[in-house]
Scaffold this motif. Structure first.
Motif, PDB file in Angstrom:
ATOM      1  N   LEU B  42       0.823  -1.209   0.000  1.00 25.01           N
ATOM      2  CA  LEU B  42       0.000   0.000   0.000  1.00 25.01           C
ATOM      3  C   LEU B  42       0.860   1.263   0.000  1.00 25.01           C
ATOM      4  CD1 LEU B  42      -2.859   1.312   0.341  1.00 25.01           C
ATOM      5  CD2 LEU B  42      -2.501   1.151   2.809  1.00 25.01           C
ATOM      6  N   HIS B  43       1.818   1.327   0.891  1.00 21.52           N
ATOM      7  CA  HIS B  43       2.491   2.625   1.039  1.00 21.52           C
ATOM      8  C   HIS B  43       3.685   2.778   0.095  1.00 21.52           C
ATOM      9  CE1 HIS B  43       6.187   2.064   3.487  1.00 21.52           C
ATOM     10  NE2 HIS B  43       5.564   1.036   3.999  1.00 21.52           N
ATOM     11  N   THR B  44       4.079   1.696  -0.562  1.00 26.48           N
ATOM     12  CA  THR B  44       5.167   1.844  -1.545  1.00 26.48           C
ATOM     13  C   THR B  44       4.633   2.082  -2.953  1.00 26.48           C
ATOM     14  OG1 THR B  44       5.220  -0.558  -1.859  1.00 26.48           O
ATOM     15  CG2 THR B  44       6.786   0.397  -0.263  1.00 26.48           C
ATOM     16  N   GLY B  45       3.316   2.159  -3.097  1.00 27.36           N
ATOM     17  CA  GLY B  45       2.766   2.472  -4.416  1.00 27.36           C
ATOM     18  C   GLY B  45       2.622   1.267  -5.315  1.00 27.36           C
ATOM     19  N   ALA B  46       2.678   0.062  -4.744  1.00 26.06           N
ATOM     20  CA  ALA B  46       2.617  -1.140  -5.566  1.00 26.06           C
ATOM     21  C   ALA B  46       1.187  -1.571  -5.924  1.00 26.06           C
ATOM     22  CB  ALA B  46       3.338  -2.291  -4.837  1.00 26.06           C
ATOM     23  N   LEU B  47       0.206  -0.889  -5.348  1.00 26.28           N
ATOM     24  CA  LEU B  47      -1.185  -1.293  -5.609  1.00 26.28           C
ATOM     25  C   LEU B  47      -1.795  -0.463  -6.735  1.00 26.28           C
ATOM     26  CD1 LEU B  47      -2.639  -1.715  -1.985  1.00 26.28           C
ATOM     27  CD2 LEU B  47      -1.542  -3.446  -3.425  1.00 26.28           C
ATOM     28  N   SER B  48      -2.781  -1.068  -7.408  1.00 32.34           N
ATOM     29  CA  SER B  48      -3.569  -0.322  -8.386  1.00 32.34           C
ATOM     30  C   SER B  48      -4.581   0.557  -7.640  1.00 32.34           C
ATOM     31  CB  SER B  48      -4.318  -1.294  -9.291  1.00 32.34           C
ATOM     32  OG  SER B  48      -5.312  -1.965  -8.534  1.00 32.34           O
ATOM     33  N   ARG B  49      -5.195   1.492  -8.379  1.00 30.30           N
ATOM     34  CA  ARG B  49      -6.243   2.316  -7.771  1.00 30.30           C
ATOM     35  C   ARG B  49      -7.380   1.432  -7.248  1.00 30.30           C
ATOM     36  NH1 ARG B  49     -10.587   5.241 -10.169  1.00 30.30           N
ATOM     37  NH2 ARG B  49     -11.198   7.128  -9.055  1.00 30.30           N
ATOM     38  N   GLY B  50      -7.715   0.400  -7.988  1.00 22.44           N
ATOM     39  CA  GLY B  50      -8.790  -0.510  -7.565  1.00 22.44           C
ATOM     40  C   GLY B  50      -8.450  -1.206  -6.258  1.00 22.44           C
ATOM     41  N   GLN B  51      -7.191  -1.591  -6.109  1.00 15.78           N
ATOM     42  CA  GLN B  51      -6.783  -2.242  -4.851  1.00 15.78           C
ATOM     43  C   GLN B  51      -6.796  -1.255  -3.684  1.00 15.78           C
ATOM     44  OE1 GLN B  51      -3.131  -3.778  -6.622  1.00 15.78           O
ATOM     45  NE2 GLN B  51      -3.793  -5.896  -6.231  1.00 15.78           N
ATOM     46  N   VAL B  52      -6.416  -0.011  -3.962  1.00 16.48           N
ATOM     47  CA  VAL B  52      -6.476   1.012  -2.914  1.00 16.48           C
ATOM     48  C   VAL B  52      -7.943   1.290  -2.556  1.00 16.48           C
ATOM     49  CG1 VAL B  52      -5.931   3.406  -2.295  1.00 16.48           C
ATOM     50  CG2 VAL B  52      -4.263   2.032  -3.570  1.00 16.48           C
ATOM     51  N   GLN B  53      -8.817   1.306  -3.548  1.00 14.02           N
ATOM     52  CA  GLN B  53     -10.257   1.445  -3.274  1.00 14.02           C
ATOM     53  C   GLN B  53     -10.735   0.328  -2.338  1.00 14.02           C
ATOM     54  OE1 GLN B  53     -11.763   1.336  -7.332  1.00 14.02           O
ATOM     55  NE2 GLN B  53     -12.432   3.488  -7.206  1.00 14.02           N
ATOM     56  N   ALA B  54     -10.320  -0.890  -2.632  1.00  8.19           N
ATOM     57  CA  ALA B  54     -10.736  -2.038  -1.810  1.00  8.19           C
ATOM     58  C   ALA B  54     -10.269  -1.855  -0.371  1.00  8.19           C
ATOM     59  CB  ALA B  54     -10.176  -3.339  -2.395  1.00  8.19           C
ATOM     60  N   TRP B  55      -9.046  -1.394  -0.217  1.00  8.48           N
ATOM     61  CA  TRP B  55      -8.518  -1.151   1.129  1.00  8.48           C
ATOM     62  C   TRP B  55      -9.351  -0.080   1.843  1.00  8.48           C
ATOM     63  CZ3 TRP B  55      -6.035   3.613   2.452  1.00  8.48           C
ATOM     64  CH2 TRP B  55      -5.581   3.658   3.783  1.00  8.48           C
ATOM     65  N   ALA B  56      -9.602   1.026   1.156  1.00  6.04           N
ATOM     66  CA  ALA B  56     -10.277   2.160   1.800  1.00  6.04           C
ATOM     67  C   ALA B  56     -11.711   1.812   2.191  1.00  6.04           C
ATOM     68  CB  ALA B  56     -10.248   3.380   0.885  1.00  6.04           C
ATOM     69  N   LEU B  57     -12.401   1.088   1.319  1.00  2.00           N
ATOM     70  CA  LEU B  57     -13.806   0.788   1.658  1.00  2.00           C
ATOM     71  C   LEU B  57     -13.910  -0.279   2.731  1.00  2.00           C
ATOM     72  CD1 LEU B  57     -15.733  -1.809   0.516  1.00  2.00           C
ATOM     73  CD2 LEU B  57     -15.092  -0.815  -1.663  1.00  2.00           C
ATOM     74  N   ASN B  58     -12.947  -1.189   2.761  1.00  2.46           N
ATOM     75  CA  ASN B  58     -12.948  -2.165   3.856  1.00  2.46           C
ATOM     76  C   ASN B  58     -12.558  -1.523   5.175  1.00  2.46           C
ATOM     77  OD1 ASN B  58     -13.517  -5.177   3.260  1.00  2.46           O
ATOM     78  ND2 ASN B  58     -12.532  -4.374   1.404  1.00  2.46           N
ATOM     79  N   ARG B  59     -11.554  -0.674   5.119  1.00  2.00           N
ATOM     80  CA  ARG B  59     -11.103   0.009   6.322  1.00  2.00           C
ATOM     81  C   ARG B  59     -12.213   0.907   6.883  1.00  2.00           C
ATOM     82  NH1 ARG B  59      -6.703   0.330  10.196  1.00  2.00           N
ATOM     83  NH2 ARG B  59      -6.987   2.364  11.120  1.00  2.00           N
ATOM     84  N   TYR B  60     -13.125   1.353   6.018  1.00  2.00           N
ATOM     85  CA  TYR B  60     -14.250   2.162   6.497  1.00  2.00           C
ATOM     86  C   TYR B  60     -15.032   1.414   7.593  1.00  2.00           C
ATOM     87  CZ  TYR B  60     -18.690   4.441   6.971  1.00  2.00           C
ATOM     88  OH  TYR B  60     -19.791   5.050   7.518  1.00  2.00           O
TER      89      TYR B  60
END
Lengths: 253, 253
Positions: B42-60
């Motif tokens: 996540l923090h090294t920029g290795a994820l796609s926007r879709g993967q970051v979306q998945a993280w953010a909505l789950n973390r919600y």
């Protein structure tokens, strides 16, 4: 409802929101604890200072439980806006910023009545029946469906009258009571109507089927019992037949 | 502790408060979720926007549960001062007066990532394993002894570093992330240390016997699992082997 009891008549067909509200007020007129003989004795000046002490220290248990009840309810609310609406009930009692809060105002009353503050807070001298009733209220709000948990606060609809009667009556009839000691009730005159209005609106909107409306009535009846039984316990222990349970507060007189 | 695991070594004799604190930090160094491979991606920029979306909505789901968890805890605290101390944890996340609150700041992130706000709030697309973990956390705080309920918040001791890494890394490595989207983490940099300090002080004072200290460790381990398992679930569904459960969010790419 003429002739019948609003409290015991089951709702079998859905009422309009206005009719539901009218029913709730009818139930309050039948069962709110302002009708209890102990309340009459209290505000007409018929009690001794020791009996008023017993009332105040027992009632502290209820006061101290209110923010626990309301925080527990907030802890079950998924809707952020509804949770935020409920927050002031906690801070009204616990205090926030400059406001000392309702619990502290209640302790000003018990201080003024000559009770040791630590003893009051410890609840050691409170009547077990009062503590059980208060615990039942917290548990109800933690465990029952949200509609009922919220509806159980609807006794606030009837609170302003009892606060007015109590403040006027106690100030007039007891030389050991002054404005400062009555500050809890004075403040609640403004707070309770806001709280009651919100809960009433919630119930009007969310209890639309007959079974939901009956749940609301059941919640109100439950809470009316929580209040009534506290005065029953006080009456039994300190008025007649003065059966004070082991360990409970003993007035000096 | 050299050579042994701080997390699995049982406390059989009471530690000094300083040694207990040191043990908690050692456990964090072994098991905090900044060590999870998903966090690195996540923090090294290795994820796609879709993967970051998945993280953010789950973390919600976790973010939305925090004030429910903390209000539930307040609802169990009999001590008014302690309850008042805990209140800001609820308002930090729900908002109060001018402050929009942490949940709203998290929604600014999910908005900025192009997720529909109602969809995020509904949690319909969240991974069941994430929701179960979050629900387990709320239940733990409602049901376990107060010492453990409070100690379960101690992961905040390790939060500032993960927020700093995440903010710096995500700002640098994703062109769809800007300061505004990172406002949740920026604010937590100031809030988390205050929270952590209070809980640590409480634990230092109230966990004095070996069995109490082990309860504190158990609570911390429980909470570390709650955090870790959320990243496990995200990794499994969205990184490797990309086993997205039925009904869960499907990134567009």
């Amino acid at each position: 409802m003429s002739g019948a009891s609003a409290a015991t008549t089951k709702i079998t067909e859905a009422l309009s929101a206005d009719d539901l509200e009218a029913r709730l007020y009818e139930i309050g007129a039948e069962r709110y604890h302002n009708l209890h003989p102990f309340h009459e004795l209290l505000h007409t000046g018929a009690l001794s200072r020791g009996q008023v002490q017993a009332w105040a220290l027992n009632r502290y248990c209820y006061q101290a439980a209110i923010p626990m009840k309301d925080a527990s309810l907030m802890g079950r609310i998924e809707d952020r806006e509804l949770r935020k609406q409920w927050l002031h009930r906690v801070t009204d009692h616990d205090g926030y910023d400059e406001d000392e809060g309702g619990i502290m105002r209640w302790l000003i009353l018990t201080d003024g009545l000559g009770l040791d503050r630590e003893y009051v807070i410890s609840r050691e001298g409170a009547l077990p029946a009062v503590r059980f009733a208060v615990e039942a209220y917290i548990r109800y709000v933690r465990e029952q469906p949200l509609l009922q948990a919220i509806a159980s606060s609807l006794t606030e609809l009837f609170a302003p009258k009892i606060h007015r009667d109590r403040i006027a009556g106690m100030l007039k009839n007891y030389d050991f009571i002054d404005d400062k000691l009555m500050s809890y009730g004075t403040r609640r005159l403004n707070q309770a109507p806001v709280d009651a209005e919100f809960a009433l609106k919630y119930v009007r909107q969310n209890a639309v089927r007959a079974d939901q409306q009956q749940q609301v009535v059941d919640a109100l009846l439950f809470k009316l019992n929580v209040l009534w039984i506290q005065l029953d316990a006080l009456h039994l222990a300190y008025v007649e037949p003065k059966l004070i349970p082991p360990g409970a507060f003993q007035p000096e007189e």
